[in-house]
Design a protein around this motif. Structure first.
Motif, PDB file in Angstrom:
ATOM      1  N   LYS A 256     -25.662   5.778  10.811  1.00 52.05           N
ATOM      2  CA  LYS A 256     -25.541   4.388  10.356  1.00 52.05           C
ATOM      3  C   LYS A 256     -24.636   3.614  11.310  1.00 52.05           C
ATOM      4  CE  LYS A 256     -27.460   5.935   6.505  1.00 52.05           C
ATOM      5  NZ  LYS A 256     -28.909   5.957   6.469  1.00 52.05           N
TER       6      LYS A 256
ATOM      7  N   THR B  93      -0.819   2.638  14.928  1.00 54.02           N
ATOM      8  CA  THR B  93      -2.167   2.417  15.457  1.00 54.02           C
ATOM      9  C   THR B  93      -2.222   1.168  16.320  1.00 54.02           C
ATOM     10  OG1 THR B  93      -4.383   1.768  14.734  1.00 54.02           O
ATOM     11  CG2 THR B  93      -2.615   1.304  13.209  1.00 54.02           C
ATOM     12  N   ASP B  94      -3.185   1.140  17.241  1.00 56.45           N
ATOM     13  CA  ASP B  94      -3.386  -0.077  18.040  1.00 56.45           C
ATOM     14  C   ASP B  94      -3.914  -1.237  17.195  1.00 56.45           C
ATOM     15  OD1 ASP B  94      -5.954   0.936  17.596  1.00 56.45           O
ATOM     16  OD2 ASP B  94      -6.546   0.977  19.709  1.00 56.45           O
ATOM     17  N   GLU B  95      -4.390  -0.920  15.979  1.00 52.25           N
ATOM     18  CA  GLU B  95      -4.975  -1.980  15.142  1.00 52.25           C
ATOM     19  C   GLU B  95      -3.958  -3.019  14.693  1.00 52.25           C
ATOM     20  OE1 GLU B  95      -7.560  -0.853  12.022  1.00 52.25           O
ATOM     21  OE2 GLU B  95      -8.451   0.774  13.151  1.00 52.25           O
TER      22      GLU B  95
ATOM     23  N   ARG C 103     -14.320   0.668  20.881  1.00 49.39           N
ATOM     24  CA  ARG C 103     -13.136   1.450  20.529  1.00 49.39           C
ATOM     25  C   ARG C 103     -12.697   2.208  21.777  1.00 49.39           C
ATOM     26  NH1 ARG C 103     -13.484  -1.769  17.229  1.00 49.39           N
ATOM     27  NH2 ARG C 103     -13.314  -1.622  14.966  1.00 49.39           N
TER      28      ARG C 103
ATOM     29  N   ARG D  38     -19.018  11.305  10.877  1.00 47.58           N
ATOM     30  CA  ARG D  38     -20.042  10.881   9.899  1.00 47.58           C
ATOM     31  C   ARG D  38     -21.428  11.005  10.520  1.00 47.58           C
ATOM     32  NH1 ARG D  38     -21.707   5.038   7.180  1.00 47.58           N
ATOM     33  NH2 ARG D  38     -22.990   5.963   5.553  1.00 47.58           N
TER      34      ARG D  38
ATOM     35  N   TYR E 145      -5.754  -2.008   5.732  1.00 46.97           N
ATOM     36  CA  TYR E 145      -5.154  -0.828   6.380  1.00 46.97           C
ATOM     37  C   TYR E 145      -4.204  -1.238   7.508  1.00 46.97           C
ATOM     38  CZ  TYR E 145      -4.838   2.838   9.946  1.00 46.97           C
ATOM     39  OH  TYR E 145      -4.366   3.710  10.896  1.00 46.97           O
TER      40      TYR E 145
ATOM     41  N   PHE F  22     -16.307   7.477  11.970  1.00 41.53           N
ATOM     42  CA  PHE F  22     -17.554   7.199  12.694  1.00 41.53           C
ATOM     43  C   PHE F  22     -18.202   8.435  13.333  1.00 41.53           C
ATOM     44  CE2 PHE F  22     -19.521   5.513  16.753  1.00 41.53           C
ATOM     45  CZ  PHE F  22     -20.683   5.048  16.150  1.00 41.53           C
TER      46      PHE F  22
ATOM     47  N   ASN G  73      -8.245   5.015  18.987  1.00 46.46           N
ATOM     48  CA  ASN G  73      -9.110   5.882  18.165  1.00 46.46           C
ATOM     49  C   ASN G  73      -9.137   7.328  18.649  1.00 46.46           C
ATOM     50  OD1 ASN G  73     -10.142   3.115  17.585  1.00 46.46           O
ATOM     51  ND2 ASN G  73     -11.561   4.269  16.308  1.00 46.46           N
TER      52      ASN G  73
ATOM     53  N   SER H 168      -5.700   6.224   5.827  1.00 47.76           N
ATOM     54  CA  SER H 168      -6.034   5.932   7.223  1.00 47.76           C
ATOM     55  C   SER H 168      -7.383   5.254   7.456  1.00 47.76           C
ATOM     56  CB  SER H 168      -6.011   7.241   8.023  1.00 47.76           C
ATOM     57  OG  SER H 168      -7.092   8.073   7.616  1.00 47.76           O
TER      58      SER H 168
ATOM     59  N   ARG I  46     -18.898  -4.242   8.633  1.00 48.90           N
ATOM     60  CA  ARG I  46     -17.621  -4.154   7.915  1.00 48.90           C
ATOM     61  C   ARG I  46     -17.024  -5.572   7.834  1.00 48.90           C
ATOM     62  NH1 ARG I  46     -13.517  -0.244  10.913  1.00 48.90           N
ATOM     63  NH2 ARG I  46     -14.495   1.362   9.633  1.00 48.90           N
TER      64      ARG I  46
ATOM     65  N   HIS J  13     -14.525  -7.039  10.667  1.00 51.83           N
ATOM     66  CA  HIS J  13     -14.644  -5.957  11.662  1.00 51.83           C
ATOM     67  C   HIS J  13     -14.022  -6.326  13.018  1.00 51.83           C
ATOM     68  CE1 HIS J  13     -17.724  -2.771  13.315  1.00 51.83           C
ATOM     69  NE2 HIS J  13     -16.458  -2.442  13.557  1.00 51.83           N
TER      70      HIS J  13
ATOM     71  N   ASN K 114     -19.850   1.136  20.203  1.00 49.66           N
ATOM     72  CA  ASN K 114     -20.318   2.088  19.189  1.00 49.66           C
ATOM     73  C   ASN K 114     -21.744   2.564  19.459  1.00 49.66           C
ATOM     74  OD1 ASN K 114     -17.882   1.826  17.893  1.00 49.66           O
ATOM     75  ND2 ASN K 114     -18.605   0.294  16.420  1.00 49.66           N
TER      76      ASN K 114
ATOM     77  N   TYR L 232     -22.864  -0.069  12.160  1.00 47.08           N
ATOM     78  CA  TYR L 232     -22.473  -1.348  11.543  1.00 47.08           C
ATOM     79  C   TYR L 232     -22.780  -2.527  12.479  1.00 47.08           C
ATOM     80  CZ  TYR L 232     -19.218   1.313   8.464  1.00 47.08           C
ATOM     81  OH  TYR L 232     -18.636   2.172   7.575  1.00 47.08           O
TER      82      TYR L 232
HETATM   83  O1  DAU Z   1      -7.782   2.315  16.476  1.00 42.10           O
HETATM   84  C1  DAU Z   1      -7.121   3.278  15.728  1.00 42.10           C
HETATM   85  C2  DAU Z   1      -7.779   3.413  14.367  1.00 42.10           C
HETATM   86  O2  DAU Z   1      -9.020   4.076  14.581  1.00 42.10           O
HETATM   87  C3  DAU Z   1      -6.923   4.186  13.375  1.00 42.10           C
HETATM   88  O3  DAU Z   1      -5.760   3.453  13.102  1.00 42.10           O
HETATM   89  C4  DAU Z   1      -7.685   4.450  12.069  1.00 42.10           C
HETATM   90  O4  DAU Z   1      -6.903   5.280  11.222  1.00 42.10           O
HETATM   91  C5  DAU Z   1      -8.980   5.147  12.404  1.00 42.10           C
HETATM   92  O5  DAU Z   1      -9.749   5.337  11.229  1.00 42.10           O
HETATM   93  C6  DAU Z   1      -9.779   4.327  13.415  1.00 42.10           C
HETATM   94  O6  DAU Z   1     -10.208   3.079  12.844  1.00 42.10           O
HETATM   95  P1  DAU Z   1     -11.685   2.494  13.091  1.00 42.10           P
HETATM   96  O7  DAU Z   1     -11.990   1.580  11.968  1.00 42.10           O
HETATM   97  O8  DAU Z   1     -11.833   2.012  14.474  1.00 42.10           O
HETATM   98  O9  DAU Z   1     -12.525   3.880  12.977  1.00 42.10           O
HETATM   99  P2  DAU Z   1     -13.891   4.269  12.224  1.00 42.10           P
HETATM  100  O10 DAU Z   1     -14.171   5.676  12.613  1.00 42.10           O
HETATM  101  O11 DAU Z   1     -13.886   3.913  10.795  1.00 42.10           O
HETATM  102  O12 DAU Z   1     -14.957   3.326  12.962  1.00 42.10           O
HETATM  103  C7  DAU Z   1     -15.115   3.290  14.367  1.00 42.10           C
HETATM  104  C8  DAU Z   1     -16.127   2.196  14.704  1.00 42.10           C
HETATM  105  O13 DAU Z   1     -17.430   2.599  14.239  1.00 42.10           O
HETATM  106  C9  DAU Z   1     -15.852   0.876  14.037  1.00 42.10           C
HETATM  107  O14 DAU Z   1     -16.213  -0.173  14.926  1.00 42.10           O
HETATM  108  C10 DAU Z   1     -16.777   0.854  12.818  1.00 42.10           C
HETATM  109  C11 DAU Z   1     -17.963   1.638  13.296  1.00 42.10           C
HETATM  110  N1  DAU Z   1     -18.710   2.425  12.297  1.00 42.10           N
HETATM  111  C12 DAU Z   1     -18.004   3.242  11.454  1.00 42.10           C
HETATM  112  C13 DAU Z   1     -18.640   4.042  10.538  1.00 42.10           C
HETATM  113  C14 DAU Z   1     -17.875   4.940   9.588  1.00 42.10           C
HETATM  114  C15 DAU Z   1     -20.099   2.401  12.263  1.00 42.10           C
HETATM  115  O15 DAU Z   1     -20.746   1.660  13.032  1.00 42.10           O
HETATM  116  N2  DAU Z   1     -20.739   3.210  11.365  1.00 42.10           N
HETATM  117  C16 DAU Z   1     -20.085   4.018  10.501  1.00 42.10           C
HETATM  118  O16 DAU Z   1     -20.745   4.734   9.706  1.00 42.10           O
END
Ligand code: DAU
Ligand code: NAD
Length: 339
Positions: free
Chosen positions: A210, A128-130, A219, A198, A155, A195, A184, A89, A278, A281, A254, A212
């Motif tokens: 952290k 997912t919406d992605e 989101r 973490r 993914y 996110f 999300n 995921s 990322r 991204h 974010n 990005y």
């Molecule tokens: O939109 C649905 C999706 O949401 C699901 O399909 C995925 O399984 C789920 O992991 C999630 O994906 P994201 O990539 O949006 O979620 P993530 O928590 O990894 O990151 C959320 C946002 O925060 C994204 O713009 C990247 C950013 N980020 C993430 C991390 C881990 C940061 O800025 N810093 C970080 O340390």
């Protein structure tokens, strides 16, 4: 609306993960005559503690792989429905190593659909919406069920592939499929690679959060309990062959979410590190859930993000034993990626 479907036995794949386990708890608490069989491989993201305190007469746990056709054949012979959450995921992991994503998300879904076809089992596919790619920050549009697929990451491309398999198994073989694409999720029991947890766990360990890129990516946050109630509405009332988007009007960038976490934990809101973006991204996700709300009468309960975030922070503060074991390895992986 379709006739009400009232399953007595359901299989939940990925039920030891974040959203799957929250769904299992929701079913156990709200659907008293339903027995749940959880099928989960217990990868790094699965945790049996997520299901503790659920009695054996309500839930059976089976450790296994959704790619194991023989096991599926046995389990599907004795169920009314499958709700399929199991997946790799995390986007960042898929960029580092896409192989398990193709295997679990694509091949695993294929094996489940074949078992559903053979045993004539109702199949709800969690997505997912992605799969729709991303929107510009200044675009007033939101995703709808008619938005064309345009996934960006390894993914999301594997999730898009699995959605298309599910659609084909409905159209060609008549498997009773529904699909939901959700935004999300946040809430208790989310792996600390993601996110929000973490950053909470970083702060609890005196590590700087952290962020990005430029932090402006948006989101559309939904509490995981609202995801669960939406999935139940679609499983029991949704029309076969249909897709329903799940979202709770929770768009936030974010940097605002990070500020809220820092503030909620009594820290200086600028005390974080900017890190490498990322690759690929996605800029913005936004869900229009009108179809789900008007056709199935679903409404989210958690409409106050600040409250939901406060409860989530408290859950991680109260349950350090749940996440501490994974912290070092998770941060080492990020460090190697410059994040
Ligand atoms: O939109 C649905 C999706 O949401 C699901 O399909 C995925 O399984 C789920 O992991 C999630 O994906 P994201 O990539 O949006 O979620 P993530 O928590 O990894 O990151 C959320 C946002 O925060 C994204 O713009 C990247 C950013 N980020 C993430 C991390 C881990 C940061 O800025 N810093 C970080 O340390
Ligand atoms: P997660 O990573 O927390 O949990 C995944 C679970 O699947 C784990 O328990 C893991 O052990 C299990 N699993 C992985 N591979 C397996 C295999 N081959 N066989 C059996 N079990 C296996 O994931 P999550 O965040 O809870 O996401 C669950 C589902 O919801 C996924 O399909 C994901 O694409 C979808 N989704 C997630 C979000 C989100 O914000 N996290 C949003 C929309 C949709």
């Amino acid at each position: 609306m379709a006739e009400l479907f009232q399953p007595k036995k359901i299989i939940v794949t990925g039920g030891a993960g974040f959203i799957g386990s929250n769904f299992v708890h929701w079913v156990v608490d709200n659907q008293l005559d339903v027995h749940v069989t959880v099928l989960d491989k217990l990868t790094y993201a699965g945790n049996l503690d997520n299901l503790e305190a659920i009695s054996e007469d309500r839930m059976t746990f089976v450790k296994g792989d959704i790619c194991d056709a023989e096991l599926l054949d046995k389990l599907f012979a004795d169920t009314n429905a499958v709700v399929h959450f199991a997946a790799e995921s995390h986007n960042d992991n898929s960029i580092a190593d896409p192989e398990p994503f193709v295997r679990t998300n694509v091949e695993g879904t294929y094996q489940l659909l074949e078992a559903a076809r053979k045993h004539k089992v109702r199949f709800h596919h969690i997505s997912t919406d992605e799969v729709y790619g991303d929107l510009a920050l200044d675009d007033p549009a939101r995703f709808t069920e008619d938005t064309p697929y345009c996934p960006s990451s390894p993914y999301s491309s594997t999730k898009a592939s699995s959605d298309l398999l599910a659609r084909a198994w409905y159209r060609t073989y008549g498997v009773e499929v529904t699909i939901s694409n959700c935004s999300n999720n946040y809430g208790p029991r989310q792996h600390i690679e993601k996110f929000i947890p973490r950053q909470i766990s970083n702060i609890l360990y005196d590590i700087k959060p952290k962020l990005y890129g430029d932090g402006l990516n948006v989101r559309d946050w939904i509490h995981t309990e609202d995801h669960s109630s939406a999935v139940w509405a679609i499983l029991t009332k949704g029309r076969h062959g249909e897709t329903y988007l799940i979202g709770a009007d929770g768009e936030k960038n974010n940097i605002d979410v990070l500020h809220a976490i820092l503030e909620g934990m009594g820290k200086d809101t600028e005390d974080f590190d900017w890190v490498k973006d990322r690759p690929g991204h996605d800029r913005r996700y936004a869900i229009d859930s009108t179809k789900l709300r008007t056709e199935l009468g679903w409404l989210p309960k958690h409409t106050n993000f600040a409250e939901g975030l406060k409860d989530t922070i408290k859950w991680y503060e109260d349950n350090p034993q749940w996440w501490q074991g994974a912290k070092q390895a998770t941060e080492a992986k990020y460090k190697a990626q410059g994040q």
